[in-house]
Structure formats: C-alpha cells, structure tokens
Design an enzyme around this catalytic site. Structure first.
Site, PDB file in Angstrom:
ATOM      1  N   SER A 200       0.820  -1.204   0.000  1.00  0.00           N
ATOM      2  CA  SER A 200       0.000   0.000   0.000  1.00  0.00           C
ATOM      3  C   SER A 200       0.860   1.265   0.000  1.00  0.00           C
ATOM      4  O   SER A 200       1.741   1.415  -0.850  1.00  0.00           O
ATOM      5  CB  SER A 200      -0.955  -0.050   1.196  1.00  0.00           C
ATOM      6  N   ASP A 365      -9.370  -4.097  -5.362  1.00  0.00           N
ATOM      7  CA  ASP A 365      -9.161  -4.913  -4.157  1.00  0.00           C
ATOM      8  C   ASP A 365      -9.939  -4.394  -2.955  1.00  0.00           C
ATOM      9  O   ASP A 365      -9.680  -4.771  -1.820  1.00  0.00           O
ATOM     10  CB  ASP A 365      -7.673  -5.007  -3.819  1.00  0.00           C
ATOM     11  N   HIS A 399      -7.494  -5.862  -0.214  1.00  0.00           N
ATOM     12  CA  HIS A 399      -6.299  -5.082   0.091  1.00  0.00           C
ATOM     13  C   HIS A 399      -5.533  -5.697   1.265  1.00  0.00           C
ATOM     14  O   HIS A 399      -4.312  -5.883   1.186  1.00  0.00           O
ATOM     15  CB  HIS A 399      -6.717  -3.647   0.428  1.00  0.00           C
TER      16      HIS A 399
END
Length: 422
Positions: A200, A365, A399
């Site tokens: 991320s 996601d 995610h």
C-alpha cells in the site's frame, strides 16, 4: 508484457556485530516497508505542550519519558479518556517558516524499532491481519530470520514525500535510514542485493525513495521490488475521508480519527488522492450542482472545507509527486487483488459532504481500483530503461487479504523467492 537522520545506533550495531547467520544461505535479504498506519509511534511530552482546554491531556505524561502513542489499543481499553489526548498529540501543524510539517509544540515522536519488523504488530485484535505480521510469519517459515536476512523499514505515516526542492524532513530522514539499512543488510548477507517488499502506501514511499537515489546505487543494492496493492493513480475512495469535515473533527475513536475518516492535519492525507494523469476529467465525486474530477481536486478540497493554504499545499507539495511518479528502474513485480467491489465514484447528490455517499463500484481490491493498477503497468512498460516488470492480478483478493490470506501469502512469498533468484 515487457520484461525488460541515520539509523538508530542500536539498530546499526545489531547489524554489524550480530553472530553469523543461521538462516538459509541462498536467500536474498528482504526489507519490508509496511502500509499506512502500520508503523508504531512513541511520544514524549515537554512543558511546551498545551493540551486542549479542560482535557487534562498533558498532566499524566509530561516529563515522564516515552510512551506508545500509536497504536495503543490496550491503554485505550483501560482508560477511554486517553482517546482525546492521543488524537490531539498525533496532530501535525504546518510551519510556514520551515516550509514543512511538524508535531504540535511540546510533542516529540519517534518510530518504533526501525530496522526490524517489530513495529508492524498491533495490540488490537481487530487489526491483526491489516499489517505485515502474516507475511513476516510466512517468510520465517521458508527460512528468513529477523535481523539476519529479514528487516523492516517502518515510517511516520503522518508525513509524506514532498515535491523536489520542498522540505520533508521526516521523509528525508527515513530515506537516509533506509539507504543505510539496505547497505548494511547487503553486507550482512555476503554483499547480496536486497529484495524490497512494500504494501500500500509503503509502495509510494519506496518508489519515491528509489527515484531519488542514484541509478548506480539502485542497481548495486536492490535485487527486486515487490510492490503489493498499489498503482500510480491514487484512489477515489481516498476522497471520502476528506469530504466530511464534521466526521473528521468528531470521530468516534482514535482508529476513526486516523483510519476511517483520516486526519486532516497529516501531510500524507493528499498523497493517494486520484491523479489527473490517470483519471483526468472522469467524474469522481458527483453532486446535483456539479461534478468533481481529479482535474478539479483543488475545487473539491475547497468545497470540502479546506483552507486556501491547505489547497495550495496540495498543489505544490503532493500533486507534483503524484504526477512525477516513474518506473523504479529496478526489476519489479506488482501484485494486486481484483474481483472485489471498489469505489469508482462517490455520489453526494444533495451536496452534503457530511452524509454517507452513494457508492458506485468498479473492480479492484476494495481500496485500490483496477484503473490505477493498469496505469502502473502502462507507466512501467513504457520506460525502455526498466529492466524487468511483471504484473500479477490475484482474483477475489482484498487489500488486506494480500498480506493475510494464506493463498495470497503463498503467491507473494513465491514471487519474493523467484525475484531473489532471477
């Protein structure tokens, strides 16, 4: 597809004087860079700290040394009164004389355990699978050992890279520390180059870091970049936390203050907003009176209650970083989840940003949508100097699932090992 300030002294000494490694000798050293809010922070208060009126926040802590500021779920369970204190002490202020963000006066902070993965854990059971704990365990099962060939580069997630020529002391200090960590990790492992693995927001930090290091250094010390759950265009979902000033100023918990609705004082709040380079004029926030695209971001921020100075900082500090993202020029694998409903547009039809929007979903996601992933592919593949690039899309993976689901972890570890041997 084409294939083409320094480390803390204690951490440095542990790398230099540690006993010979008992880990699997063929493994490349790995440095993990976690996602947003996955680095633990400690704080110390001085007499200069002025707590909010009638809060009493400064009295219990001033002059009593370092304490865990983020994340301190256990302390909050024992004393919910601390929530207002921690939220206030996490704030950043912008210093126009220095041209940079800093803590509120009287609050000193530091990242916990740089150089290790010990900063990635959380004492909140609800966040056990949000950060890289599962990935650390999976790497240890194949022979990686903390401090031998497995290292971590946590960072102060409240800060962010700034445009070249502008001050961002926190990011500059982290970059210097990461560079030294990579060099020491390589030396510790027979001068093998390292594999950088990011999740991320950590991918943005690492990408900017690589772009600002000499190419000769990159090719000497970085074997492979494995970037999880990030594209290059930001996400429309990140506009939601900034839309509601009312919710941001009156969150229900510390997690809501930092995670759910964001904290408007953080330098990083603008870092993952949708990029005009990717989304252009596509409507992202829709109201009865007008729509807002990535090109209209300054107008959207003004409508959401940001001051003229704050909007100017978006234009001058954050936007140039987004627009200038480039191929890292090291071998790279990007892994992203798809097949999960992911916000493409936010509809505030009556123009009331304090309400909950209607969500128009696309693919992705759950946080990073497919469009920004495809933009990353186009960006990297278009650079003739990029030595190697592979994009892997994992169906029905969220995610956080990328670093917590066993099937996804197996793929991630496999790519780390493949990249290390390529």
């Amino acid at each position: 597809m084409a294939f083409k300030r320094l480390l803390p002294l204690v951490a440095l000494l542990s790398l230099l004087v540690a006993p010979p490694s008992s880990a699997v000798p063929s493994l490349q050293p790995v440095v993990l860079v976690p996602g947003n809010t996955c680095s633990q922070l400690e704080a110390r208060l001085t007499d200069e700290y002025e707590p909010p009126p009638a809060s009493g926040c400064g009295v219990p802590r001033q002059g009593r040394g370092w304490f865990r500021l983020w994340e301190n779920f256990t302390a909050l369970q024992e004393d919910s009164f601390l929530f207002r204190c921690y939220a206030d002490q996490l704030r950043l202020v912008y210093d126009p004389r220095a041209g940079d963000y800093r803590n509120v006066p009287g609050v000193k902070t530091r990242v916990v355990a740089f150089g290790t993965t010990r900063s990635f854990g959380s004492d909140d059971p609800a966040r056990k699978n949000v950060c890289m704990e599962g990935l650390v365990e999976a790497l240890e099962r194949v022979g990686y050992r903390e401090g031998e060939n497995l290292f971590g580069a946590p960072y102060d997630f409240r800060h962010a890279p700034a445009a070249p020529g502008l001050a961002s002391r926190a990011f500059s200090d982290w970059s210097s520390s990461l560079r030294l960590l990579v060099e020491r990790a390589s030396q510790r492992n027979g001068n093998k180059p390292v594999v950088l693995v990011t999740h991320s927001l950590g991918g943005l930090f690492a990408t900017v870091f690589l772009d600002r290091t000499p190419l000769r250094w990159r090719r000497r010390y970085v074997k492979h970049l494995v970037m999880l759950c990030l594209g290059v265009g930001g996400s429309p979902l990140n506009m939601w936390p900034l839309a509601s000033k009312a919710l941001a100023s009156n969150p229900a918990s510390l997690q809501a203050a930092v995670l759910t609705y964001g904290n408007r004082s953080f330098a990083s709040m603008f870092s993952l907003l949708p990029s005009p380079r990717v989304y252009g004029r596509t409507p992202l926030v829709i109201t009865r009176d007008r729509n807002y695209s990535a090109d209209d971001m300054p107008e959207f921020l003004a409508a959401a209650g940001f001051s003229g100075d704050e909007v100017a900082r978006y234009r001058t500090r954050a936007l140039p970083v987004t627009l200038s993202l480039r191929a890292p020029l090291v071998p790279m694998t990007a892994m992203n989840g798809v097949g999960v409903p992911t916000v493409d547009q936010l509809v505030f039809w009556d123009g009331n940003f304090s309400g909950k929007p209607q969500l128009v979903n696309g693919d992705g996601d759950g946080q990073i949508n497919l469009e920004t992933v495809l933009a990353l592919q186009r960006l990297v593949e278009a650079d003739p100097d990029q030595p190697y690039f592979k994009s892997i899309l994992i169906p029905n993976t969220t995610h956080k699932g990328m670093i917590s689901d066993q099937s996804a972890l197996k793929r991630v570890v496999s790519e780390i090992l493949i990249g290390a041997s390529s």
